[in-house]
Design a protein around this motif. Structure first.
Motif, PDB file in Angstrom:
ATOM      1  N   GLY A  91       0.829  -1.195   0.000  1.00 60.03           N
ATOM      2  CA  GLY A  91       0.000   0.000   0.000  1.00 60.03           C
ATOM      3  C   GLY A  91       0.864   1.246   0.000  1.00 60.03           C
ATOM      4  N   PRO A  92       0.447   2.293  -0.691  1.00 58.31           N
ATOM      5  CA  PRO A  92       1.258   3.506  -0.787  1.00 58.31           C
ATOM      6  C   PRO A  92       1.345   4.253   0.539  1.00 58.31           C
ATOM      7  N   VAL A  93       2.449   4.925   0.720  1.00 59.02           N
ATOM      8  CA  VAL A  93       2.635   5.807   1.860  1.00 59.02           C
ATOM      9  C   VAL A  93       2.905   7.194   1.312  1.00 59.02           C
ATOM     10  N   GLY A  94       3.099   8.154   2.184  1.00 55.63           N
ATOM     11  CA  GLY A  94       3.356   9.489   1.693  1.00 55.63           C
ATOM     12  C   GLY A  94       3.857  10.407   2.775  1.00 55.63           C
ATOM     13  N   ASP A  95       4.250  11.611   2.376  1.00 50.97           N
ATOM     14  CA  ASP A  95       4.760  12.620   3.293  1.00 50.97           C
ATOM     15  C   ASP A  95       4.183  13.975   2.924  1.00 50.97           C
ATOM     16  N   VAL A  96       3.775  14.705   3.947  1.00 46.55           N
ATOM     17  CA  VAL A  96       3.358  16.098   3.790  1.00 46.55           C
ATOM     18  C   VAL A  96       4.182  16.928   4.758  1.00 46.55           C
ATOM     19  N   LEU A  97       4.895  17.907   4.235  1.00 52.25           N
ATOM     20  CA  LEU A  97       5.645  18.846   5.061  1.00 52.25           C
ATOM     21  C   LEU A  97       4.888  20.167   5.087  1.00 52.25           C
ATOM     22  N   ILE A  98       4.507  20.606   6.285  1.00 50.58           N
ATOM     23  CA  ILE A  98       3.820  21.890   6.454  1.00 50.58           C
ATOM     24  C   ILE A  98       4.835  22.933   6.889  1.00 50.58           C
ATOM     25  N   TYR A  99       5.018  23.957   6.075  1.00 49.05           N
ATOM     26  CA  TYR A  99       5.916  25.067   6.399  1.00 49.05           C
ATOM     27  C   TYR A  99       5.111  26.159   7.099  1.00 49.05           C
ATOM     28  N   VAL A 100       5.624  26.623   8.242  1.00 52.21           N
ATOM     29  CA  VAL A 100       4.981  27.689   9.014  1.00 52.21           C
ATOM     30  C   VAL A 100       5.937  28.872   9.067  1.00 52.21           C
ATOM     31  N   HIS A 101       5.569  29.976   8.452  1.00 47.36           N
ATOM     32  CA  HIS A 101       6.469  31.128   8.339  1.00 47.36           C
ATOM     33  C   HIS A 101       6.554  31.915   9.644  1.00 47.36           C
ATOM     34  N   GLY A 102       7.479  32.863   9.684  1.00 37.74           N
ATOM     35  CA  GLY A 102       7.674  33.705  10.849  1.00 37.74           C
ATOM     36  C   GLY A 102       6.959  35.047  10.721  1.00 37.74           C
ATOM     37  N   PHE A 103       7.256  35.969  11.648  1.00 37.86           N
ATOM     38  CA  PHE A 103       6.634  37.294  11.595  1.00 37.86           C
ATOM     39  C   PHE A 103       7.336  38.140  10.538  1.00 37.86           C
TER      40      PHE A 103
END
Length: 314
Positions: A60-72
């Motif tokens: 079964g396939p797997v996956g990756d999601v990277l969430i980028y959270v910026h600064g002020f």
């Protein structure tokens, strides 16, 4: 196309600097986020999942999601520039998953530090509600998506507050949600808040597999003498986390790495604080961190430093 979930208000047909509703955006290449880029939430998640999937199909396939959270003090065009550099740099190193961004409301001036910090706390919870928990809710036995976070500067505060607030609310705490890797770069949070047993970070550690704090002693933006900031506590992105951190925490000193390459960042604003997005070789270390299949001490290019921290070798 680039995928962003944005919690800014809309004024005169454009995104503003104040908190607003959540908008799921599919941003065309080379463009900055616009309300016209909004698509249905279900469509957005389906498309991100499809991009995230990779790997052998036998189990079964797997996956990756990277969430980028910026600064002020990060205008949307700058946020998208760093988002795209991050995605392109990781893909060049072999990353096969998706990169998305959480765009919280901040102004385009460093003098707005205190208001940005307030807006960050107000909207942080939606990072969990609309992002992490939502990905957890749509997991299927035949497709497991690993969710990771990469936070820069005040984005680290957003992440820490989001996890803490989520654990304080019974309705959210009752649901299963977690992330694999949490990566902090130039973290604008107090170093002491990352120590073992500190109430401010206990939820952060509880809901992640590993936390990696990249810090740069040359980071002048996080200097105690910088009047644009608030408070006097040393920042984790400049001095690192304290020695007494949980076993899942990793401190990586990038000072010598940055110093050996600083000539490459002549056109980069606040380079000691922002070079992370403009150094393809640094992103190789980030990719090893995301994969998580090599022990922290054995990742190529790292060595043990004299103060017990890992050091990224120049």
């Amino acid at each position: 196309m680039d995928y962003v979930f944005c919690v800014r208000s809309i004024k005169n047909g454009a995104f503003g600097d104040e908190p607003g509703a959540t908008h799921f955006l599919k941003v065309p290449a080379g463009k900055s986020p616009d309300p016209a880029h909004k698509i249905a939430k279900s469509t957005w998640f389906k498309e991100v999942q499809q991009i995230a999937r990779h790997g052998p199909q036998d189990n079964g396939p797997v996956g990756d999601v990277l969430i980028y959270v910026h600064g002020f003090n990060t205008p949307q065009d700058v946020m998208m520039e760093r988002h795209r550099n991050l995605r392109a740099g990781l893909e060049a190193q072999g990353y096969e998953g998706a990169v998305i961004s959480f765009d919280w409301p901040c102004a385009s001036t460093a003098l707005n530090y205190l208001e940005d910090r307030t807006d960050a706390k107000m909207t942080a919870i939606r990072l969990v509600d609309e992002g992490i928990a939502a990905f957890a809710a749509i997991q299927r036995p035949d497709c497991r998506i690993n969710v990771h976070l990469m936070a820069h500067s005040m984005g680290s505060y957003v992440v820490r507050e989001a996890f803490d607030d989520a654990d304080d609310r019974p309705g959210v705490a009752a649901h299963s949600w977690s992330v694999s890797q949490v990566i902090l770069c130039g973290a604008d949070i107090s170093a002491g808040s990352l120590e073992d047993g500190n109430a401010k970070s206990s939820s952060l550690y509880r809901h992640c597999v590993r936390l990696t704090n990249y810090f740069n002693p040359f980071d002048d933006v996080l200097s105690l003498s910088n009047v644009k900031r608030v408070g006097v506590a040393p920042r984790a992105g400049r001095v690192g986390a304290p020695a007494n951190v949980p076993r899942k925490a990793v401190n990586v000193n990038v000072g010598n790495w940055y110093d050996a390459r600083k000539a490459n960042f002549g056109g980069v604003k606040s380079a000691p604080h922002t070079f992370y997005f403009y150094d393809p070789d640094f992103l190789r270390d980030v990719l090893f961190t995301l994969r998580g299949d090599i022990d922290r001490k054995l990742i190529p290019g790292r060595a043990m430093g004299s103060e017990g921290n890992l050091v990224l070798l120049p």
